[in-house]
Design an enzyme around this catalytic site. Structure first.
Site, PDB file in Angstrom:
ATOM      1  N   ALA A 165       7.556  19.578 -49.779  1.00  0.00           N
ATOM      2  CA  ALA A 165       7.659  18.150 -50.119  1.00  0.00           C
ATOM      3  C   ALA A 165       7.597  17.278 -48.862  1.00  0.00           C
ATOM      4  CB  ALA A 165       8.919  17.919 -50.940  1.00  0.00           C
ATOM      5  N   SER A 166       8.590  16.398 -48.670  1.00  0.00           N
ATOM      6  CA  SER A 166       8.499  15.372 -47.627  1.00  0.00           C
ATOM      7  C   SER A 166       8.706  15.888 -46.212  1.00  0.00           C
ATOM      8  CB  SER A 166       9.493  14.245 -47.913  1.00  0.00           C
ATOM      9  OG  SER A 166       9.062  13.472 -49.008  1.00  0.00           O
ATOM     10  N   ILE A 167       9.039  17.157 -46.045  1.00  0.00           N
ATOM     11  CA  ILE A 167       9.011  17.716 -44.685  1.00  0.00           C
ATOM     12  C   ILE A 167       7.577  17.656 -44.149  1.00  0.00           C
ATOM     13  CG2 ILE A 167       9.463  19.782 -43.287  1.00  0.00           C
ATOM     14  CD1 ILE A 167      11.638  20.547 -45.229  1.00  0.00           C
ATOM     15  N   SER A 168       6.613  17.518 -45.059  1.00  0.00           N
ATOM     16  CA  SER A 168       5.214  17.331 -44.655  1.00  0.00           C
ATOM     17  C   SER A 168       5.053  16.106 -43.755  1.00  0.00           C
ATOM     18  CB  SER A 168       4.329  17.177 -45.893  1.00  0.00           C
ATOM     19  OG  SER A 168       4.462  18.276 -46.763  1.00  0.00           O
ATOM     20  N   LYS A 169       5.901  15.098 -43.937  1.00  0.00           N
ATOM     21  CA  LYS A 169       5.840  13.898 -43.095  1.00  0.00           C
ATOM     22  C   LYS A 169       6.109  14.243 -41.634  1.00  0.00           C
ATOM     23  CE  LYS A 169       7.180  10.580 -46.713  1.00  0.00           C
ATOM     24  NZ  LYS A 169       7.178  11.461 -47.892  1.00  0.00           N
TER      25      LYS A 169
END
Length: 554
Positions: A165-169
């Site tokens: 999920a937002s660890i992709s950021k």
């Protein structure tokens, strides 16, 4: 041998034929079958004799003298003596796998952390959860609990691949930082310089600029999944009013404590009751309530987008919700625009550029999520329906948000990533004591910039912190002696359809004397991934990091 067999056969016929044979013949006759002939007993005896002879012959061969032992060949390495069947080693992963030697130092922390994870898993009803911990750059514990695939009873293991999920950021931030270090990307010029397809914006009739730096820290004013500006503004205003009211109430309480007086207790109670009633009325009179992200339709898009530029059409013509730089509004779509900027600044497709970074960081199991490719150890993702039954999540296509929430990974790869960031953050401190150290993947000044909290931002998963540049950061703080001490750490959480995640980095508190005879990275990194959505994992990761930090210090 022939005489031996004959003797055995005769003995079987003379002594056993009446007792056994008569009983067998009687049973045969009771069953109503034709009578047995006289030769069947002899045939049986001959068969028994042959079997006994073969066994005796095998025993004689086994008793024959063994050949002399050959002299050991100096070129042949010694072979380990095979273990008896009951002592064969366990499989590579098993809940009963013994703790590796390098983890025995942290046995206490592992036991406590495993118990904590079991509690969290049971509380939320998560099918599976995987954890990984590294200390000073070395992985000391990784384990899976529950199931990666409930239907086929596939257990979670350290190699299980899930949505991060937002660890992709945080991964996308590395691409931006590398381009910035190379002088190919200016963080403070309007994004139209790189992506003219994104239209220029106005806010309340005033022309405004959206920059890369503002996009990174969610200060651009670009919307998230909620399209209704009125709802978002009302929610922001309500939160601000609640915080301000809480501050005012705490100040009033201090004044009352100073003034004190039993005669005023009844009046104070009456005032408090009126305030509570008014607050309840205010809550009930709110015109609308902000939807949860998982109630937003765009989170479940099934459309395939060929590139980041094409994804911009989802939001590029929508108005800004706030003036850029004035307020924090978490936005995954802002990172979709950042992916387009990376493409134009690097000259590569976003995914190709990210794969190069993953290769450099040795993150070999981290890939974009696509439905068609066969991805080994990929988990399935789950949610509870309205009847509180566990069901599979619907199919989604994350191609519109690779940069903000579209990657798959393992806890091991996330640990590598966290340690690479920690190394770059600390290596500058060690350069004076050890000039032979390799450079970090990102420069120390770059990591310092990335992990410095940005004003006007929020860290939703820990109210003590602020958002920095694609990381949430909590700074070191202690208000009173012998009381709570807040440790400095950086983390990012993630929430996707059927998945939750966290990556947390707890640096060692270093000083000039502490760096002697030590090498970076120094600190604890924790990664947790789970195949159930809406599971808050940051607090759990912080507790686990502190447990290992305690054993490390001892």
């Amino acid at each position: 041998m022939y005489r031996l067999l004959s003797a055995v056969t005769n003995r079987a016929v003379t002594h056993g034929s009446c007792a056994w044979g008569c009983g067998r013949r009687a049973a045969h006759q009771r069953a109503g079958l034709p009578p047995l002939g006289p030769g069947w007993v002899g045939g049986l005896g001959l068969g028994l004799g042959l079997a006994l002879g073969v066994k005796l012959a095998g025993g004689l061969r086994g008793a024959s003298p063994a050949p002399p032992t050959a002299a050991p060949d100096p070129e042949t390495p010694p072979q380990a003596e095979p273990l008896p069947p009951q002592e064969q080693p366990l499989a590579q992963w098993s809940p009963q796998t013994p703790t590796p030697p390098h983890s025995r130092r942290f046995a206490r922390a592992i036991d406590r952390s495993r118990d904590l994870l079991h509690r969290i898993k049971d509380e939320v009803g998560a099918p599976g959860i995987v954890v990984g911990v590294s200390v000073d750059g070395k992985e000391v514990w990784s384990e899976g609990l529950g199931y990666a695939d409930v239907e086929n009873r596939v257990p979670c293991k350290p190699e299980t691949v899930m949505r991060i999920a937002s660890i992709s950021k945080s991964l996308t931030m590395v691409a931006i930082a590398k381009l910035w270090e190379a002088g190919k990307l200016d963080l403070d010029i309007p994004v139209q310089h790189y992506v003219p397809e994104f239209p220029e914006k106005e806010y309340e009739g005033e022309k405004v600029s959206v920059t890369t730096r503002l996009l990174i820290s969610h200060l651009s004013g670009i919307r998230h999944y909620e399209k209704d500006m009125k709802k978002v503004k009302e929610e922001k205003a309500y939160k601000a009013l609640k915080m301000m009211k809480g501050t005012m109430e705490s100040d009033q309480e201090k004044e009352l404590k100073v003034k004190g007086g039993k005669s005023n207790e009844k009046n104070d109670f009456a005032k408090a009751k009126i305030e509570q009633d008014n607050e309840a009325k205010g809550r009930n009179s709110k015109p609308c309530k902000k939807k949860n992200d998982f109630e937003q339709g765009e989170l479940y898009l099934k459309e395939k987008f060929e590139n980041s530029i094409e994804s911009l059409r989802l939001f590029k013509n929508d108005p800004l919700f706030f003036k850029p730089g004035s307020q924090f509004l978490y936005s995954t779509f802002g990172y979709t625009l950042l992916a387009a900027i990376v493409e134009r600044a690097s000259g590569y497709k976003y995914l190709d550029y990210m794969q190069k970074i993953f290769h450099d960081l040795d993150m070999l199991t981290t890939v974009q999520e696509e439905n068609e490719p066969v991805i080994y150890n990929r988990a399935r993702f789950y949610v509870y329906n309205k009847k509180r039954r566990l069901v599979n999540t619907p199919y989604v296509d994350n191609s519109y948000k690779w940069a903000g929430g579209g990657f798959l990974s393992t806890v091991g790869d996330l640990l590598k990533f966290g340690n690479a960031m920690l190394y770059g953050y600390q290596v500058g401190l060690f350069k004076n004591s050890n000039e032979n150290l390799l450079p970090g993947y990102l420069k120390p000044e770059t990591m310092l910039m990335i992990w410095t909290p940005v004003p006007n931002t929020e860290m939703s998963w820990d109210k003590e912190g602020k958002y920095a540049m694609a990381w949430g950061v909590v700074e070191k703080k202690q208000t009173y002696g012998s009381c709570r001490k807040q440790r400095h750490y950086a983390s990012h959480t993630g929430g996707a359809v059927g998945a939750s995640s966290v990556l947390l980095v707890l640096p060692e508190e270093l000083d000039a004397e502490a760096i002697n005879n030590k090498f970076p990275p120094r600190g604890t990194v924790v990664s947790i991934i789970c195949n159930m959505q809406s599971v808050g994992l940051n607090n759990t990761a912080l507790k686990i990091a502190l447990e290992f930090d305690k054993d490390r210090s001892d």
